[in-house]
Structure formats: structure tokens, C-alpha cells
Design a protein around this motif. Sequence first.
Motif, PDB file in Angstrom:
ATOM      1  N   LYS A 277     -19.314  34.079  21.452  1.00  0.00           N
ATOM      2  CA  LYS A 277     -18.994  34.326  20.039  1.00  0.00           C
ATOM      3  C   LYS A 277     -17.884  35.363  19.919  1.00  0.00           C
ATOM      4  O   LYS A 277     -16.961  35.211  19.115  1.00  0.00           O
ATOM      5  CB  LYS A 277     -20.247  34.811  19.293  1.00  0.00           C
ATOM      6  CG  LYS A 277     -21.141  33.667  18.848  1.00  0.00           C
ATOM      7  CD  LYS A 277     -22.275  34.185  17.989  1.00  0.00           C
ATOM      8  CE  LYS A 277     -23.205  33.048  17.611  1.00  0.00           C
ATOM      9  NZ  LYS A 277     -24.547  33.535  17.304  1.00  0.00           N
ATOM     10  N   ARG A 278     -17.975  36.431  20.715  1.00  0.00           N
ATOM     11  CA  ARG A 278     -16.946  37.491  20.690  1.00  0.00           C
ATOM     12  C   ARG A 278     -15.586  36.912  21.053  1.00  0.00           C
ATOM     13  O   ARG A 278     -14.572  37.180  20.425  1.00  0.00           O
ATOM     14  CB  ARG A 278     -17.319  38.611  21.677  1.00  0.00           C
ATOM     15  CG  ARG A 278     -18.201  39.684  21.083  1.00  0.00           C
ATOM     16  CD  ARG A 278     -18.142  40.963  21.905  1.00  0.00           C
ATOM     17  NE  ARG A 278     -18.443  40.744  23.318  1.00  0.00           N
ATOM     18  CZ  ARG A 278     -19.691  40.722  23.816  1.00  0.00           C
ATOM     19  NH1 ARG A 278     -20.721  40.891  23.023  1.00  0.00           N
ATOM     20  NH2 ARG A 278     -19.888  40.518  25.106  1.00  0.00           N
ATOM     21  N   GLU A 279     -15.601  36.059  22.074  1.00  0.00           N
ATOM     22  CA  GLU A 279     -14.382  35.425  22.563  1.00  0.00           C
ATOM     23  C   GLU A 279     -13.720  34.593  21.449  1.00  0.00           C
ATOM     24  O   GLU A 279     -12.505  34.656  21.246  1.00  0.00           O
ATOM     25  CB  GLU A 279     -14.750  34.515  23.748  1.00  0.00           C
ATOM     26  CG  GLU A 279     -13.600  34.104  24.640  1.00  0.00           C
ATOM     27  CD  GLU A 279     -12.940  35.300  25.335  1.00  0.00           C
ATOM     28  OE1 GLU A 279     -11.711  35.224  25.528  1.00  0.00           O
ATOM     29  OE2 GLU A 279     -13.636  36.307  25.648  1.00  0.00           O
ATOM     30  N   LYS A 280     -14.581  33.855  20.712  1.00  0.00           N
ATOM     31  CA  LYS A 280     -14.070  32.967  19.655  1.00  0.00           C
ATOM     32  C   LYS A 280     -13.458  33.746  18.493  1.00  0.00           C
ATOM     33  O   LYS A 280     -12.513  33.275  17.857  1.00  0.00           O
ATOM     34  CB  LYS A 280     -15.217  32.082  19.121  1.00  0.00           C
ATOM     35  CG  LYS A 280     -15.444  30.842  19.965  1.00  0.00           C
ATOM     36  CD  LYS A 280     -16.425  29.905  19.280  1.00  0.00           C
ATOM     37  CE  LYS A 280     -16.604  28.631  20.080  1.00  0.00           C
ATOM     38  NZ  LYS A 280     -17.858  27.960  19.738  1.00  0.00           N
ATOM     39  N   THR A 281     -14.043  34.914  18.157  1.00  0.00           N
ATOM     40  CA  THR A 281     -13.559  35.664  16.993  1.00  0.00           C
ATOM     41  C   THR A 281     -12.345  36.534  17.324  1.00  0.00           C
ATOM     42  O   THR A 281     -11.814  37.209  16.467  1.00  0.00           O
ATOM     43  CB  THR A 281     -14.687  36.550  16.414  1.00  0.00           C
ATOM     44  OG1 THR A 281     -15.231  37.315  17.480  1.00  0.00           O
ATOM     45  CG2 THR A 281     -15.766  35.712  15.756  1.00  0.00           C
ATOM     46  N   LYS A 282     -11.965  36.551  18.586  1.00  0.00           N
ATOM     47  CA  LYS A 282     -10.794  37.348  18.992  1.00  0.00           C
ATOM     48  C   LYS A 282      -9.519  36.803  18.377  1.00  0.00           C
ATOM     49  O   LYS A 282      -9.342  35.589  18.287  1.00  0.00           O
ATOM     50  CB  LYS A 282     -10.671  37.343  20.514  1.00  0.00           C
ATOM     51  CG  LYS A 282     -11.187  38.638  21.131  1.00  0.00           C
ATOM     52  CD  LYS A 282     -10.946  38.658  22.637  1.00  0.00           C
ATOM     53  CE  LYS A 282     -11.823  39.728  23.287  1.00  0.00           C
ATOM     54  NZ  LYS A 282     -11.891  39.509  24.726  1.00  0.00           N
TER      55      LYS A 282
END
Lengths: 282, 66
Positions: A277-282
Amino acid sequence: MGEYRHRLMDYVREEIMPHRFCVGCGCGTVLNAFVNAVEEIGLEPTKMVCVSGIGCSSWIPSPYFRSDTLHTTHGRPIAFATGVKIMRPDLTVVVIAGDGDVSGIGGNHLIHAARRNIDLSVFMVNNMIYGMTGGQVAPTTPSGTKTSTTPHRNIEPAFKVADLVMTAGATYVARWTTYHVFPLMESMQNAMTRKGFSFIEIISQCPDNYGRRIGKPTANDFLKQFRDDAIRINKTEGMSEEQLDKRIVIGKLCDRERPEYVTQLHEIIREQVAAVKREKTK
Amino acid sequence: MIEINDDLCKGCDICIEFCPLNVFLKSDTLNRKGYYVPVIAEEDLCVGCRLCELLCPEFAIIITNE
Ligand SMILES: Cc1ncc(C[n+]2csc(CCOP(=O)(O)OP(=O)(O)O)c2C)c(N)n1
Ligand code: SF4
Ligand code: SF4
Ligand code: SF4
Ligand SMILES: [Mg+2]
């Protein structure tokens, strides 16, 4: 002598009672102890899944216990139960099956589930024989006794299954018999309420397919022997292996804390999902 | 009070053997399924320990407070 409704009939499939176990079979007593234990700790059968394999003992939960059940293949209930527990960690997952099933064909599932410390309760009914299929020798049959496949005498030593499971890493291990019904019931309560791999070896009687070949054709022949041969684990200090081999060591073998498998697995899943999820919102 | 369910009992004699107060006796008549259901011979002696209820493989005995 009246017709009455047993107070625990809500927990069993009353519509198919009496059950199909032979006269005096220990499977009935294990079912009795089990439903008493479930009622005593207030467990809702709808919050449980009971898993069994193939054999007479595997009939204890399925069809007789009124929870969701998985009646699986011979030797595999622990493998199926592992899958259930991983997908539904909120449910209490109990395996009830025979000695042949759990410690013979399913022996590797048993030791690895104990090593991984998966949050399951496994109640192994050790009637020392393959009961359902006609009394063939099992890995748990005492040496020297006659079975249908050892017509002269059994030349193999018997597995001490509870000791094996303790060594493999289970958090809770106990051994009782179908004579020791009150401590058995309490032990089942402990097993089902604590986290981790819990194992109870229940020494039981198969009067029909074992007893009648060894001069013990009735349940009482076995129960008297269980009463007389049993020795509490805390009374065994200083006894030789030879002396202990003639006895049934009963009681709690271990009760300890170790990291549990399913909890750790879900921790990893949560970490990984969060990372994606963190990766996607970057 | 001790209750025995005639239709569930299979006459295994476990209760007769292990009741510490010898409350039960073997019957000499068969029930309609062909089993000897125990007779409650000495109900007054019962101390309500529930050993018979727990040992019974058939859910055929229950001990109540009545
Ligand atoms: C893969 C496979 N192998 C063998 C069998 C035959 N079989 C059915 S039950 C059984 C043994 C049962 O013994 P146990 O698990 O101790 O149960 P019990 O009947 O004694 O309670 C065997 C060998 C089978 N059904 N499936
Ligand atoms: S064959 Fe043995 S284990 Fe199977 S129901 Fe009969 S007495 Fe029980
Ligand atoms: S223990 Fe149960 S099944 Fe056996 S004789 Fe007594 S009442 Fe009947
Ligand atoms: S409750 Fe105890 S004393 Fe009473 S009949 Fe049953 S075993 Fe005997
Ligand atoms: Mg068996």
C-alpha cells in the motif's frame, strides 16, 4: 427408568443417536468428555470447526458433534485443520482421530504441526489398534500382543506418542485414559482455551476388534487395567524405563509458551500488505 | 436423581462396575433393542459424584439435583 433428554443433547446430532460405536467402545466416552468440556468453557459449536480422518475414532466429531466438521482422508486431518486455522484464526479448530490415523499414516503431519506450534487442539484416541478395518497392528500396539495381522505376537515396540509430540515442540501435551474422565475433561478445556499446539493422547478401548483377541472382550476389562496401570507423571521419578513400560503414565507432560505459527504468519501478511500500500501511494 | 435412558443404553456394564457405591445392578430382562439396561437398585446411596454419567459411552445416564 424414564425417557429423558440428556442436558448435552444440543451439542450432539441427536437425530442419529444412539451412535454406531460397538458396546462399551471408548469413542463414546471420549465424545461424552468432549461435549462436557465444550459446555463447561462456554464454547459455541458455531465458533468451532472439528476435523477428523478415517477410522472409528474419526466418527466422534463427524457425524456426532454439532459443529461444522471436516471428515477428511486417512492421516490428513491435521493438514486440513492447518488450512482452516490459517484462513479462519478466529475459530477454535479441534482434530479428533485415531492412533493409526494421527501417529501412523499421519505421523509426519503430527510432528511438523507440533514443531511449527500451530494453534490446534489434537485429541488422539489411542485404542492401540486399527479398529475400523478389523484389528490390524498399529504403531501404538503394545509389543507381545496378538492382533489380526500379528497372529503370533507383535514384535514391534509401541510409539509413546505424547512423548514424541512434546519433544517435537507442542506447547501443551497430556495423556489420560477413558477411565480418567474428569481430568480428561479438564485437560480438554485447557487444550482448547490455550494458544499453540495442544495434544492429548487418550488411551481408549476397542473391545471388539482388539479386546476379544487378547482376552479382554469387555470395556470393563480395559478400564480396570487403565485404573490399575496408570501412574501420575509426578510419581514416576526414579523409575527405570523397564518399570515405566509396564505402566500408563498419565497427566500433563508439558505446558509452555512458544511463538505460535498462524499469528506470526498473519503478522507477515499484514506487514507485506502495508508495504505494498505504501509503495502504491508513493 | 439418577435417570437412565432405556433407548440409548447398550448394556456395557461400565456404570455397574465403577459406581463407587454400587448403586446399579445387572438386570435380567432385555430392553426392546436386546440389551440389559442396568437397574437402579440403591438410589438412596448415590452421592451424586457423576462418575457414571461421565463414563457412560452412550449419554444414557444423567444425574440431576432433584
Ligand atoms: C489412505 C488410506 N489407507 C488405508 C485406509 C484404510 N483404513 C481405514 S481406517 C484405518 C485405520 C484406522 O485406525 P485408527 O486411525 O487407529 O482408528 P480406529 O478405527 O482405531 O479408531 C485404515 C488403515 C484408508 N481408508 N485410506
Ligand atoms: S471396532 Fe473398536 S473402535 Fe471401532 S466402534 Fe467397535 S469397539 Fe469402537
Ligand atoms: S454405562 Fe451407560 S450404556 Fe453402559 S450399561 Fe450403564 S447406562 Fe448403559
Ligand atoms: S453419581 Fe456416583 S454414586 Fe451416584 S450412581 Fe453415579 S457413580 Fe454412583
Ligand atoms: Mg485406533
